[in-house]
Structures are given as structure tokens and as C-alpha cells.
Write an enzyme that holds these catalytic residues in place. Sequence first.
Site, short mmCIF file in Angstrom:
data_model
loop_
_atom_site.label_atom_id
_atom_site.label_comp_id
_atom_site.label_asym_id
_atom_site.label_seq_id
_atom_site.Cartn_x
_atom_site.Cartn_y
_atom_site.Cartn_z
CB THR A 221 -39.02 -57.14 43.59
OG1 THR A 221 -40.77 -57.04 43.55
CG2 THR A 221 -39.33 -56.16 42.96
CE LYS B 228 -43.28 -55.05 43.02
NZ LYS B 228 -45.08 -54.96 43.66
CE LYS C 255 -37.36 -56.82 47.54
NZ LYS C 255 -38.48 -57.56 47.08
P1 NAP Z 1 -42.25 -63.10 52.16
O1 NAP Z 1 -44.05 -63.59 52.48
O2 NAP Z 1 -41.59 -62.79 52.70
O3 NAP Z 1 -41.92 -64.89 51.28
C1 NAP Z 1 -40.45 -64.81 51.18
C2 NAP Z 1 -40.24 -66.38 50.69
O4 NAP Z 1 -39.09 -66.58 50.45
C3 NAP Z 1 -40.71 -68.06 51.56
O5 NAP Z 1 -41.57 -68.40 50.54
C4 NAP Z 1 -39.50 -67.63 51.93
O6 NAP Z 1 -38.66 -68.69 52.60
C5 NAP Z 1 -38.31 -67.67 50.49
N1 NAP Z 1 -37.02 -67.51 50.78
C6 NAP Z 1 -36.27 -66.89 51.36
N2 NAP Z 1 -35.41 -66.63 51.71
C7 NAP Z 1 -34.72 -67.55 50.78
C8 NAP Z 1 -33.65 -68.62 50.32
N3 NAP Z 1 -32.81 -67.83 50.69
N4 NAP Z 1 -33.76 -69.40 49.21
C9 NAP Z 1 -34.93 -70.16 49.19
N5 NAP Z 1 -36.34 -69.21 49.73
C10 NAP Z 1 -35.97 -68.61 50.31
O7 NAP Z 1 -42.50 -62.72 50.47
P2 NAP Z 1 -44.17 -62.06 50.13
O8 NAP Z 1 -44.72 -61.54 50.24
O9 NAP Z 1 -44.65 -63.55 49.39
O10 NAP Z 1 -43.32 -61.75 48.48
C11 NAP Z 1 -42.38 -62.35 47.71
C12 NAP Z 1 -41.98 -62.20 46.68
O11 NAP Z 1 -42.36 -60.91 46.00
C13 NAP Z 1 -40.43 -60.60 47.10
O12 NAP Z 1 -39.60 -59.92 45.75
C14 NAP Z 1 -41.80 -58.78 47.71
O13 NAP Z 1 -41.13 -58.13 47.12
C15 NAP Z 1 -42.56 -59.67 45.78
N6 NAP Z 1 -44.14 -59.25 46.65
C16 NAP Z 1 -44.25 -58.39 47.59
C17 NAP Z 1 -45.93 -57.95 47.78
C18 NAP Z 1 -46.16 -58.86 48.95
O14 NAP Z 1 -47.27 -57.49 49.03
N7 NAP Z 1 -46.48 -59.23 50.18
C19 NAP Z 1 -46.14 -57.60 46.68
C20 NAP Z 1 -46.13 -57.22 45.47
C21 NAP Z 1 -43.98 -58.23 45.17
P3 NAP Z 1 -38.99 -69.72 53.79
O15 NAP Z 1 -41.06 -70.12 54.08
O16 NAP Z 1 -38.64 -70.96 54.08
O17 NAP Z 1 -39.08 -68.33 55.35
#
Ligand code: NAP
Length: 544
Positions: free
Chosen positions: A352, A428, A496
Site C-alpha cells: 500500500t 485501498k 501511513k
Molecule cells: P511488515 O510486517 O512491517 O513487513 C514489512 C516488509 O517490508 C518486510 O518484509 C520488510 O523487510 C520489508 N521492507 C521494509 N523496508 C524495506 C526496504 N527498504 N527494502 C526492502 N524491503 C523492505 O508489513 P506488512 O504488514 O507485511 O505490510 C506490507 C504491506 O502491506 C504494507 O504496505 C502494508 O500497508 C500493507 N498491508 C498490511 C496489512 C496488515 O494488516 N499487516 C494489511 C493490508 C495491507 P524486513 O523483514 O527485512 O524488515
Amino acid sequence: MATGFEIHDLVWAKMKGFPAWPGKIIEPKPEVKRPANNKKVHHFIFFFGSENYAWIPEENIYLYSDHRDKFKLEKRIPKGFKEALEAIEDELKEKPFIKTFKTKELPSIDEELAQIFPGKPSGSPQKDYTREPLKGKKKKRTDAGKDGNKSMETQNTVRRKRMSNSDDNPKPKKAKVIAKVTGSPSKITLSPDHKLKPKIRAELPSPRPEHNLPMSPPSHSYIQASLSPGNASASTQIEETLLKVKPVAKPSIIPTPMRIGFLGLGIMGQGMVMNLLRSGHEVTVWNRTALKCRDFVKSGAFKGNNPAEVVQSCDITFSCVADTTAVKDLVFGNYGVLQGISKGKCYVEMSTIDEETMQDVAEAITARGGVFLESPVVGSRVPALEGQLIILAAGERKLYDECYSCFEAIGKKSLYLGADIGAATRMKLIVNMVMGTVVAGLAEAMAMAEKVGLDQEDVAEVLSVGALSCPTVIHKSQAILSQRYDPHFPLQHQQKDLRLALLLGDKVEQPLYVASAANELYKKARRLGYGESDISAVYRAASN
Ligand code: NAP
């Protein structure tokens, strides 16, 4: 409702967008939901060859014995069709008597086509609707099946072959398509109890020679990241229990034979990759913190050393990372996605982010001959683990179709919003604006309840039985009561998303009073140190 069909009848059954297929009416399986449309009579069909089953409307079912030759294809015969015909013929021979309706008239081929392509003049609808195969997608991994799991491999081959003939099965093109991704008739899912085993050794296969990239990256950027867990997002440490979480049972998935890449093993990526593997997809993973790849490799995934390498070795690469900065790093960075893109390579951005960055990424990918789809998801940790996400997509329709089995594996519904890149992101952000304001409102209500001498448990109970009862209100009030903020949706991502929604509101001069106020509360929670906690920790800001 009485119909002429009975259990065990041998039939031709026709699923939308597919040719009529030999099948048999069987007793419904309790795990396969009945179709919502109650007006039409449906029968539960077992499909020969694919050994799959699905609910099919009676108007698309024809008694086999009455129409034995009607649907036998002469041209462009899908793989698996012949085997299905043989199977139904074998069953027919064993029948003590042959049932017949005789009265039911079959539609002509033109009528058939008109059903598949409503609004199109008869002629050659394939021109607009046929899904073209992706370049190089049929290349097979030479070491597949080395674990001796032959029967699974053989079954998959048959099913994949059938799927790979989707060129024969044109699909209607619509501006908007909502696909209920559970309930596809096309194939049997691995049972939820299916144990994931490493099918193949966890090394990337050699890249295709014509797109050779240096496989040893330079000394910075996306080198295999440090193995120190301390480098990982605090919210995304791999849990011991991850592999034990079972997805919601789904009736049938035919994994695409294309190679799937997945970048980002955060909360969302982990759940999605597990479900892709469980459903038999061939997945190559990469994560900035390489340690997180370990469990997935144990479960049969390949591991890439950098995003470019993953994109280069796969047909479709998905990415789901934290935010705009992460996406830019990943795509434009050294040994990033762009360096792996060549003609026909497909890239699906699920993070997102803001729509401008999404458009920049799309432009960069397509400028190199790649194919792009934006595809943010709705749902959090548990829906991701259970394969129950909602997938919002915009961009290249053909790629959306090619992602069908992947979306089936990770989601319960997918929505194609058109070719306009940014449409899915806007959708979204609007959904998450609602989520952010609802949870902020709940947090303030719980804080206030305490101040006015009410028991918060009573408040939670009242909410849970009234009109406001929904998974979000129930789960987040429980988190507030127990003061447990294990991240399902990290608070910093919610803030965010609110920030991005406010920027969008700015652009179109839409006042967003409520969302702005909620955003302030989340900002405060971040300042208090709850950025990596669950969104429900916004309560700490409200009660502070
Ligand atoms: P998360 O658990 O915080 O994981 C973040 C991911 O991004 C990790 O794999 C992290 O790698 C990677 N990352 C962060 N900075 C980076 C960089 N500079 N270069 C390469 N990789 C990087 O996030 P998440 O909850 O899975 O969410 C991922 C996306 O989906 C976000 O955009 C979020 O808004 C969206 N989303 C989340 C949810 C939810 O409920 N969690 C629902 C819908 C959508 P590391 O492991 O190395 O830190």
C-alpha cells in the site's frame, strides 16, 4: 426444487469462460459453499480428469447420454479433455441403463459464444478476450519431483497442462470484474492438512541465458541481508507457529505452471507465500532480512539472492513491502526489480503506497517491456494466513487473469478495477481510512468509558452484540482489554495509510475532518513508541 437431474447422472457441465466438460452430479461437499444466487437451481458437479468439483447452474448442465458428441472438441482441445472423456465413457459403460431427457435443447456454438461474450457479435470474440500465454512460462524446473513425491507431481502436471490451455478458454473482458476466488471449479486444493515438504532443492534454477544478469551482487543494496534477526521489522519475526496455521479449506485450485516470485516476507508476505506453497505453486522468495526465508525454503520455496534475480528467474513476481520508500528501494535499487525486468516479465505490486509512486513503478516496468499490475490487499495477518484476503487490482487485465490461481490461493475475493493504475490504490486507501477512523473511535470510546466509571468489558460486550459487532470492533476491543498489541496490522502502516488518504483528499479538495483527527491520534501513538505494535495500540494515545 425438483429438477430432472439426479445424483450420479453423467453430464456435460459448463463453467463460465470454460468449454463444457465431462462431469457427474454428486452429493455436495459441506466445505464448498452453495452459490449465493438462490434463484437458479444449481447442482454439485464432479469434473472428470481434473477430479475437481463445483456448483454449476442447471442451465449449464446437459445430460451426457443425450448429448454425447455435442461438446466433443475437434480443434484446440484442452489438455486433459481427452482423459476426461475417456473417464466418462468408462462410467457410462458401467451404467445399467442410460437415462435420457431428449427434450432439452442445447445451445448452438453461437449461443454458447454469446453466453461467454455477452454483447459481442458472433464471429471471432477471441480477438478481444483470449488470454495470451506469457513468454517462457512453460519452462520446467529440471530438478522438480526429486523428493519422490511422484503422484502429486503427476497430478499437478495433468492439472497444469489443462490450465496452460487457457488460450482455449476465452474470458469475458469487463471494466470491472469481481471474482469470488473460492469455489473455482478448476481443481482440487491440497487438503488443509497437506504437509508441506521441500519438493525441490532450495536454489534458484539457472536464469534463462538470454537475460543473463550477474548473479553475484555488489557489496551493498540487495545482497543477501544480514542474518541478524535484530535487523528485521520487529513486527515480522517468523513465528514458530506459522507453518502450523491452516488456511480456510477451499474447494479447488489449479496452480499456474508459471514460476512465481515473492518479495517481502513481512506479516502479509508470510501468509501469502505459505498459501501459494500450500496450493502447489512454485515460489521463489526474497526478503531484505534473509533469515525470514528459511522456513519457506524448508517448505519448498526457492530462495533468491536479490530482487533482480527473483524477477529474472520467475514469470510473475509479487511484492509486498512496508511503504513507498521500501518499494522504491526494491524496484529502483541496485540489483532491484527493474534490473531483472525484460520483455514479458510480470510484476505485481501489492504494497500500500501512494498512487504516484505506483504509477512511476508501472511506467518503469512497462518501459522495459514488462507487464504491471497493482494489487493492494484488504485483510490483516489472520486473513493472510488463512488465504482470506480481498485483492484489489488495476492495470494489465491479462496479467490479472494470469494471477488467477495465485489470487485463489491467497484470497477469498478479487476485484479488477480497470486498466487505470492507481484505481486499486485509491480503493485501498479509502477502505483503510474507514478502518483507521473506526479503530481510533473505538480507542477513544474505551478510554472515555474508563473515565466515566464504566467497565470496559461491559462496553466491549455491548458492542459485540449490537449493530456495531464486526471482526474489527470485536478483536480490537479484546486487544485493548487485554492490553496485548501483537501486530496484526502494524500501527505505523495504518498511520501511513491515513496520511496517504489525506493527501489524496487534498488533491481533490475533499474535506476529511474525521480522518485527519484519527491521523493525529495515530501520530501520537507512534511518538509513544507503538509504531510496530498493532493498530489497537492507538488506545494508548487516546488514554494517555
Ligand atoms: P511488515 O510486517 O512491517 O513487513 C514489512 C516488509 O517490508 C518486510 O518484509 C520488510 O523487510 C520489508 N521492507 C521494509 N523496508 C524495506 C526496504 N527498504 N527494502 C526492502 N524491503 C523492505 O508489513 P506488512 O504488514 O507485511 O505490510 C506490507 C504491506 O502491506 C504494507 O504496505 C502494508 O500497508 C500493507 N498491508 C498490511 C496489512 C496488515 O494488516 N499487516 C494489511 C493490508 C495491507 P524486513 O523483514 O527485512 O524488515
